[in-house]
Design a protein around this motif. Structure first.
Motif, mmCIF file in Angstrom:
data_model
loop_
_atom_site.group_PDB
_atom_site.id
_atom_site.type_symbol
_atom_site.label_atom_id
_atom_site.label_comp_id
_atom_site.label_asym_id
_atom_site.label_seq_id
_atom_site.Cartn_x
_atom_site.Cartn_y
_atom_site.Cartn_z
ATOM 1 N N ARG A 56 27.167 -33.822 -34.718
ATOM 2 C CA ARG A 56 28.013 -34.795 -35.413
ATOM 3 C C ARG A 56 27.137 -35.821 -36.120
ATOM 4 O O ARG A 56 25.985 -36.064 -35.720
ATOM 5 C CB ARG A 56 28.976 -35.472 -34.452
ATOM 6 N N GLN A 57 27.721 -36.423 -37.138
ATOM 7 C CA GLN A 57 26.972 -37.373 -37.950
ATOM 8 C C GLN A 57 27.897 -38.474 -38.453
ATOM 9 O O GLN A 57 29.012 -38.209 -38.899
ATOM 10 C CB GLN A 57 26.308 -36.656 -39.133
ATOM 11 N N ASP B 134 23.426 -35.720 -34.881
ATOM 12 C CA ASP B 134 23.150 -35.670 -33.446
ATOM 13 C C ASP B 134 23.727 -34.416 -32.804
ATOM 14 O O ASP B 134 24.824 -33.973 -33.153
ATOM 15 C CB ASP B 134 23.753 -36.892 -32.735
ATOM 16 N N PHE B 135 23.016 -33.915 -31.830
ATOM 17 C CA PHE B 135 23.482 -32.780 -31.040
ATOM 18 C C PHE B 135 24.681 -33.190 -30.189
ATOM 19 O O PHE B 135 24.705 -34.284 -29.615
ATOM 20 C CB PHE B 135 22.346 -32.287 -30.144
ATOM 21 N N VAL B 136 25.667 -32.298 -30.096
ATOM 22 C CA VAL B 136 26.838 -32.527 -29.253
ATOM 23 C C VAL B 136 26.904 -31.503 -28.118
ATOM 24 O O VAL B 136 26.982 -31.866 -26.945
ATOM 25 C CB VAL B 136 28.137 -32.475 -30.080
ATOM 26 N N ALA B 137 26.875 -30.213 -28.479
ATOM 27 C CA ALA B 137 27.018 -29.176 -27.465
ATOM 28 C C ALA B 137 26.500 -27.858 -28.004
ATOM 29 O O ALA B 137 26.495 -27.637 -29.218
ATOM 30 C CB ALA B 137 28.479 -29.028 -27.053
ATOM 31 N N MET C 83 37.836 -31.492 -27.218
ATOM 32 C CA MET C 83 37.406 -32.877 -27.039
ATOM 33 C C MET C 83 38.530 -33.664 -26.384
ATOM 34 O O MET C 83 39.627 -33.775 -26.946
ATOM 35 C CB MET C 83 37.047 -33.495 -28.393
ATOM 36 N N ASN C 84 38.269 -34.182 -25.195
ATOM 37 C CA ASN C 84 39.253 -34.952 -24.440
ATOM 38 C C ASN C 84 38.772 -36.384 -24.264
ATOM 39 O O ASN C 84 37.587 -36.684 -24.421
ATOM 40 C CB ASN C 84 39.482 -34.316 -23.074
ATOM 41 N N THR C 85 39.698 -37.227 -23.908
ATOM 42 C CA THR C 85 39.397 -38.649 -23.659
ATOM 43 C C THR C 85 38.530 -39.216 -24.783
ATOM 44 O O THR C 85 37.467 -39.810 -24.551
ATOM 45 C CB THR C 85 38.684 -38.829 -22.292
ATOM 46 N N LEU C 86 38.988 -39.029 -25.989
ATOM 47 C CA LEU C 86 38.200 -39.436 -27.150
ATOM 48 C C LEU C 86 38.062 -40.947 -27.233
ATOM 49 O O LEU C 86 38.991 -41.694 -26.874
ATOM 50 C CB LEU C 86 38.820 -38.886 -28.429
ATOM 51 N N LYS C 87 36.905 -41.376 -27.716
ATOM 52 C CA LYS C 87 36.585 -42.787 -27.858
ATOM 53 C C LYS C 87 36.300 -43.097 -29.328
ATOM 54 O O LYS C 87 35.915 -42.199 -30.088
ATOM 55 C CB LYS C 87 35.336 -43.122 -27.040
ATOM 56 N N PRO C 88 36.454 -44.355 -29.730
ATOM 57 C CA PRO C 88 36.144 -44.702 -31.128
ATOM 58 C C PRO C 88 34.727 -44.293 -31.536
ATOM 59 O O PRO C 88 34.503 -43.907 -32.692
ATOM 60 C CB PRO C 88 36.322 -46.218 -31.150
ATOM 61 N N GLU C 89 33.791 -44.339 -30.602
ATOM 62 C CA GLU C 89 32.408 -43.954 -30.913
ATOM 63 C C GLU C 89 32.223 -42.456 -31.122
ATOM 64 O O GLU C 89 31.143 -42.003 -31.508
ATOM 65 C CB GLU C 89 31.431 -44.457 -29.845
ATOM 66 N N ASP C 90 33.265 -41.668 -30.887
ATOM 67 C CA ASP C 90 33.217 -40.241 -31.191
ATOM 68 C C ASP C 90 33.543 -39.972 -32.659
ATOM 69 O O ASP C 90 33.434 -38.827 -33.119
ATOM 70 C CB ASP C 90 34.203 -39.458 -30.318
ATOM 71 N N THR C 91 33.956 -40.999 -33.378
ATOM 72 C CA THR C 91 34.263 -40.852 -34.794
ATOM 73 C C THR C 91 33.026 -40.399 -35.558
ATOM 74 O O THR C 91 31.961 -41.013 -35.481
ATOM 75 C CB THR C 91 34.767 -42.187 -35.374
ATOM 76 N N ALA C 92 33.164 -39.282 -36.274
ATOM 77 C CA ALA C 92 32.032 -38.704 -36.994
ATOM 78 C C ALA C 92 32.513 -37.469 -37.758
ATOM 79 O O ALA C 92 33.634 -37.007 -37.555
ATOM 80 C CB ALA C 92 30.922 -38.300 -36.021
ATOM 81 N N VAL C 93 31.630 -36.951 -38.593
ATOM 82 C CA VAL C 93 31.840 -35.620 -39.150
ATOM 83 C C VAL C 93 31.185 -34.633 -38.187
ATOM 84 O O VAL C 93 30.004 -34.801 -37.829
ATOM 85 C CB VAL C 93 31.222 -35.486 -40.566
ATOM 86 N N GLY D 81 31.525 -29.165 -42.306
ATOM 87 C CA GLY D 81 31.894 -30.319 -41.502
ATOM 88 C C GLY D 81 33.378 -30.615 -41.527
ATOM 89 O O GLY D 81 34.078 -30.273 -42.479
ATOM 90 N N THR D 82 33.852 -31.244 -40.447
ATOM 91 C CA THR D 82 35.236 -31.678 -40.366
ATOM 92 C C THR D 82 35.254 -33.087 -39.780
ATOM 93 O O THR D 82 34.558 -33.376 -38.807
ATOM 94 C CB THR D 82 36.089 -30.705 -39.524
ATOM 95 N N GLN D 83 36.038 -33.972 -40.382
ATOM 96 C CA GLN D 83 36.065 -35.381 -39.996
ATOM 97 C C GLN D 83 36.943 -35.583 -38.768
ATOM 98 O O GLN D 83 38.094 -35.121 -38.726
ATOM 99 C CB GLN D 83 36.596 -36.236 -41.136
ATOM 100 N N VAL D 84 36.404 -36.287 -37.794
ATOM 101 C CA VAL D 84 37.159 -36.723 -36.625
ATOM 102 C C VAL D 84 37.142 -38.245 -36.604
ATOM 103 O O VAL D 84 36.065 -38.857 -36.614
ATOM 104 C CB VAL D 84 36.557 -36.161 -35.324
ATOM 105 N N THR D 85 38.315 -38.838 -36.583
ATOM 106 C CA THR D 85 38.439 -40.292 -36.550
ATOM 107 C C THR D 85 39.257 -40.687 -35.336
ATOM 108 O O THR D 85 40.390 -40.228 -35.174
ATOM 109 C CB THR D 85 39.105 -40.828 -37.822
#
Length: 125
Positions: free
Chosen positions: A38-39, A46-49, A83-93, A118-122
């Motif tokens: 994600r970026q 950054d690496f996620v999984a 992706m569960n229990t999402l947080k604002p800091e998870d916002t990224a492409v 890429g796909t946007q997550v907000t």
């Protein structure tokens, strides 16, 4: 050459869930590790999984461990990120990635020779 196409991004409230999907074409994903990165603007990707070719071995960034789950369906040539229990800091492409070299050791590691668009997550209330 492999083409990767992500889908499933969107706007979600904090604490919510999303599932991202990555469809591969041009090459079977059978023998290759797959990963998610994600970026955010102005920062490095950054690496996620990551998941090994068999699906038996997975690796997560500390920031998402326990909340995100990576899986794959080799018969459908797809990889997913729950992706569960999402947080604002998870916002990224979010980007799907794989490598040119096969995963000989069944170890979840992706350098990133091939990327999706890429796909946007907000995550916001």
């Amino acid at each position: 050459q492999v083409r990767l196409v992500e889908s499933g991004g969107g706007l979600v409230q904090p604490g919510g869930s999303l599932t991202l999907s990555c469809a591969a074409s041009g090459r079977s994903i059978n023998d290759y590790s797959m990963g998610w990165f994600r970026q955010t603007p102005g920062k490095e990707r950054d690496f996620v999984a990551a998941i090994s070719w068999s699906g038996n071995n997975k690796h997560y960034a500390d920031a998402v461990k326990g909340r995100f789950s990576i899986s794959r369906d080799n018969s459908k040539n797809t990889v997913s990120l729950q992706m569960n229990t999402l947080k604002p800091e998870d916002t990224a492409v979010y980007y799907c990635a794989t490598d040119n070299r096969p995963d000989y050791s069944d170890y979840p590691s992706v350098v990133g020779d091939f990327w999706g668009q890429g796909t946007q997550v907000t995550v916001s209330s």
